[in-house]
Each structure stands twice: as C-alpha cells, then as structure tokens.
Scaffold this motif. Structure first.
Motif, mmCIF file in Angstrom:
data_model
loop_
_atom_site.group_PDB
_atom_site.id
_atom_site.type_symbol
_atom_site.label_atom_id
_atom_site.label_comp_id
_atom_site.label_asym_id
_atom_site.label_seq_id
_atom_site.Cartn_x
_atom_site.Cartn_y
_atom_site.Cartn_z
ATOM 1 N N PRO A 1 0.605 -1.190 0.200
ATOM 2 C CA PRO A 1 0.452 -0.500 -0.267
ATOM 3 C C PRO A 1 0.638 0.993 -0.526
ATOM 4 O O PRO A 1 2.414 1.255 0.378
ATOM 5 C CB PRO A 1 -0.903 -0.690 1.740
ATOM 6 N N ALA A 2 0.314 2.654 -0.015
ATOM 7 C CA ALA A 2 1.388 3.501 -0.609
ATOM 8 C C ALA A 2 1.537 4.149 0.208
ATOM 9 O O ALA A 2 2.797 4.683 0.491
ATOM 10 C CB ALA A 2 -0.007 4.507 -1.467
ATOM 11 N N LEU A 3 0.723 3.818 1.825
ATOM 12 C CA LEU A 3 1.138 4.763 3.120
ATOM 13 C C LEU A 3 2.437 3.787 3.542
ATOM 14 O O LEU A 3 3.235 4.405 4.079
ATOM 15 C CB LEU A 3 0.289 4.418 3.698
ATOM 16 N N MET A 4 2.638 2.462 3.704
ATOM 17 C CA MET A 4 4.142 1.516 3.428
ATOM 18 C C MET A 4 5.190 1.926 2.619
ATOM 19 O O MET A 4 6.330 1.301 2.812
ATOM 20 C CB MET A 4 3.804 0.612 3.805
ATOM 21 N N ASP A 5 5.008 2.188 1.066
ATOM 22 C CA ASP A 5 5.542 1.720 -0.217
ATOM 23 C C ASP A 5 7.138 3.032 0.189
ATOM 24 O O ASP A 5 7.299 3.638 -1.056
ATOM 25 C CB ASP A 5 4.710 1.540 -1.267
ATOM 26 N N TRP A 6 7.645 2.599 1.339
ATOM 27 C CA TRP A 6 8.575 3.702 1.272
ATOM 28 C C TRP A 6 10.346 3.482 0.383
ATOM 29 O O TRP A 6 10.020 1.972 -0.525
ATOM 30 C CB TRP A 6 9.255 3.388 2.571
ATOM 31 N N PRO A 7 10.621 3.890 -0.493
ATOM 32 C CA PRO A 7 11.783 3.271 -1.056
ATOM 33 C C PRO A 7 12.786 2.586 -0.459
ATOM 34 O O PRO A 7 13.732 1.553 -1.461
ATOM 35 C CB PRO A 7 13.013 4.905 -1.409
#
Length: 313
Positions: free
Chosen positions: A290-296
């Motif tokens: 999910p976008a909220l946890m999609d850290w680089p």
C-alpha cells in the motif's frame, strides 16, 4: 449497529423486509433489503437472506450492520497473486472481512472466493475451499486458500507445523530502541478492554520477530515475522512495547498520519514462503505494498529478508 426484536401477534404474516421497516423507520426499505441480502439479519438465531420470509409471533429477529459498504466486495484479476487448480493467493484490501460475521456473509473474502471460482451456486458439485489463514478486517495483503480437497490437508499441515514464513510490513508510532528484536509472551483476551494482551497466567504462546527497516520523525517502517499466528498478535505486542501501529486506535495508535485520517491499522501481509501442497515446489508470494508503506528503502531489503530477521531460509 445491532437491533433485537420479538415478533408480536399483530405483526404475524408480514414480510421480513416490511416487518423491519416498521421496527426501524429510520432505515429505508431499500437499505433493509440490502442488509438482508448480504446476510445481516437473523431469525431465531439463523441467518436469513430472504426478503419475503413471512414472520410469525414469538420469533426473535436480529439486525446486524457494520460500517462497510452494502455493495458486496468482488475479486478481480488485480487481486489474484497466484492461482492454479489447487491453490489461490489473494491480495486482500484493508476493510474486508476474511470470513462471515453476524453482519454479513455476502461480500466477505470467503464468499468472494466462492463467486470468483463459480462455486457460489447451490446446485451441482460444490468443491471444497479451505481457509487456512485469517487476516483481520483492517489488515491488507496476502492470504492463501486451498481450492481442491487434495490440497487442504497438506496446506493446513504446513501452517500447523510453522513451515510457512509469514512476513509483514508494519508502520508503528515512534522507533523501537532495539532495531532488531523478538517479543515472546502468552496472549489472552482482556474482555474488559476488548483487546488482546500479554498475561503471566494462561493465554497462548506468541512470538513476533521484527527489524526496523527505516525511521522517520513520527513513525518507523518495520519488517515483521510471525512465528506464531495469534489473534491481533502484532498489534498487541507493539502496543505493549510503546509503539502501536499507525491507525490502530483500538490499541493506542494515532488515528491520523501525514494529514490522513486512517480507518485501519497500518499492517500488510507482504510475503509468504510455502511449499505447493501437491507438487512440493517452493513458492514465494509477494503482495503489492500500500502507498502508505511503500517507502523507497523496500527496494533494497526485498532480497535480504532472512538475513534481516536473523533466521534460516
């Protein structure tokens, strides 16, 4: 929302939807019919999905309504991570119940799997669908079903013997002082607080391994390994450690992050390692983040999960 009624002599002979409309005038008949359709009404303790059912005096009627949309959830190709004749792996969205609840049968993940496989009809052979995992309503990510009678036993045994590697991503408040650690306790339900917690007496053994992947000013992204699979295990352990999950208000977490109001705990079933129940081939399944946890930083750790969690592959 839960409402309880007993049918009176004067109400005998009414259709179920009209009976409920008389009892709950603030809900439209269209809404009540939808609640009945998804399975949120029970008569004498049994779920009833027939709007035209005729009620009789003395029957107990319960209406359960959750906060999810009345339009049933359905799977699509983007939801499917893996499928063959024996196994089905799905990327479950947050907010979908895994199995039937008092408020709904239709629109749960289990029912959506039946529809996807064409096994929701009441005629002909209804093949077995085995549910060997559970994910909380608010947890997103990978969940596996056996979809053939020959697969259910072998797959269940893998989970029972803890041969399946379950890796989650969790976004927690603050940053744990120990960057790589393990929680071991016995968990039991605290009925007064309506949540799980560690207890010195009784309970069931629970073990959670974690590694801090990255930390920011308000939150940290963690890689989590479930050694056991107890109810709310990750949520309870990190709450007790002083780092509740972002969005997990029930366990003390903040309900708002980066100017977003959050409805569910930030927990994602990211990766599963298991053996195919028939062929024995090793499978490593991955669900989009999910976008909220999609850290680089995830791009650099994906191939080092065993090393990061200090376990053998």
């Amino acid at each position: 929302m839960k409402r309880n009624f007993v049918v009176t002599e004067q109400e005998t002979g009414r259709r179920l939807d009209r009976y409920l409309q008389g009892r709950i005038p603030e809900l439209s008949r269209t809404t009540l019919r939808a609640v009945i359709d998804i399975g949120g009404v029970h008569v004498d303790g049994r779920r009833v999905r027939k709007n035209g059912l005729i009620v009789t005096a003395g029957q107990s009627v319960e209406l359960h309504r959750d906060e999810a949309p009345l339009e049933p959830f359905r799977l699509d190709m983007e939801s499917i991570v893996f499928q063959d004749d024996y196994l089905l792996a799905i990327n479950k969205p947050a907010g979908i119940d895994t199995q039937p609840t008092p408020a709904r049968y239709q629109g749960t993940l289990y029912e959506a799997v039946q529809v996807w496989l064409g096994r929701n009809r009441r005629f002909g052979r209804k093949l077995e669908i085995g549910m060997v995992q559970r994910l909380d309503r608010g947890t997103s990510g990978l969940i596996v079903f056996s979809i053939h009678p020959r697969a259910h036993g072998p797959l269940s045994e893998q989970f029972r013997e803890r041969l399946v590697r379950k890796r989650y991503l969790a976004l927690v408040q603050g940053c744990p002082a120990v960057p790589c650690g393990c929680f071991v306790s016995h968990l039991a339900r605290n009925r007064r607080r309506n949540r799980m917690g560690s207890t010195p007496i009784g309970g069931r053994p629970a073990e959670t391994r974690y590694r801090v992947v990255d930390a920011r000013s308000e939150a940290s992204l963690l890689l989590v390994e479930l050694v056991t699979g107890r109810t709310h295990q990750i949520r309870a352990h990190f709450s007790e450690a002083g780092h509740p999950l972002i969005g997990d208000v029930r366990y003390g977490g903040p309900g708002r992050y980066e100017n977003q109001d959050l409805s569910y705990p930030s927990l994602h079933s990211w990766r599963l390692k298991l053996y195919h129940p028939l062929s024995g081939d090793r499978l490593e399944l991955v669900a989009p983040v999910p976008a909220l946890m999609d850290w680089p930083v995830l791009d650099t750790v994906a191939g080092r999960l065993d090393e990061l969690l200090e376990i053998n592959s």
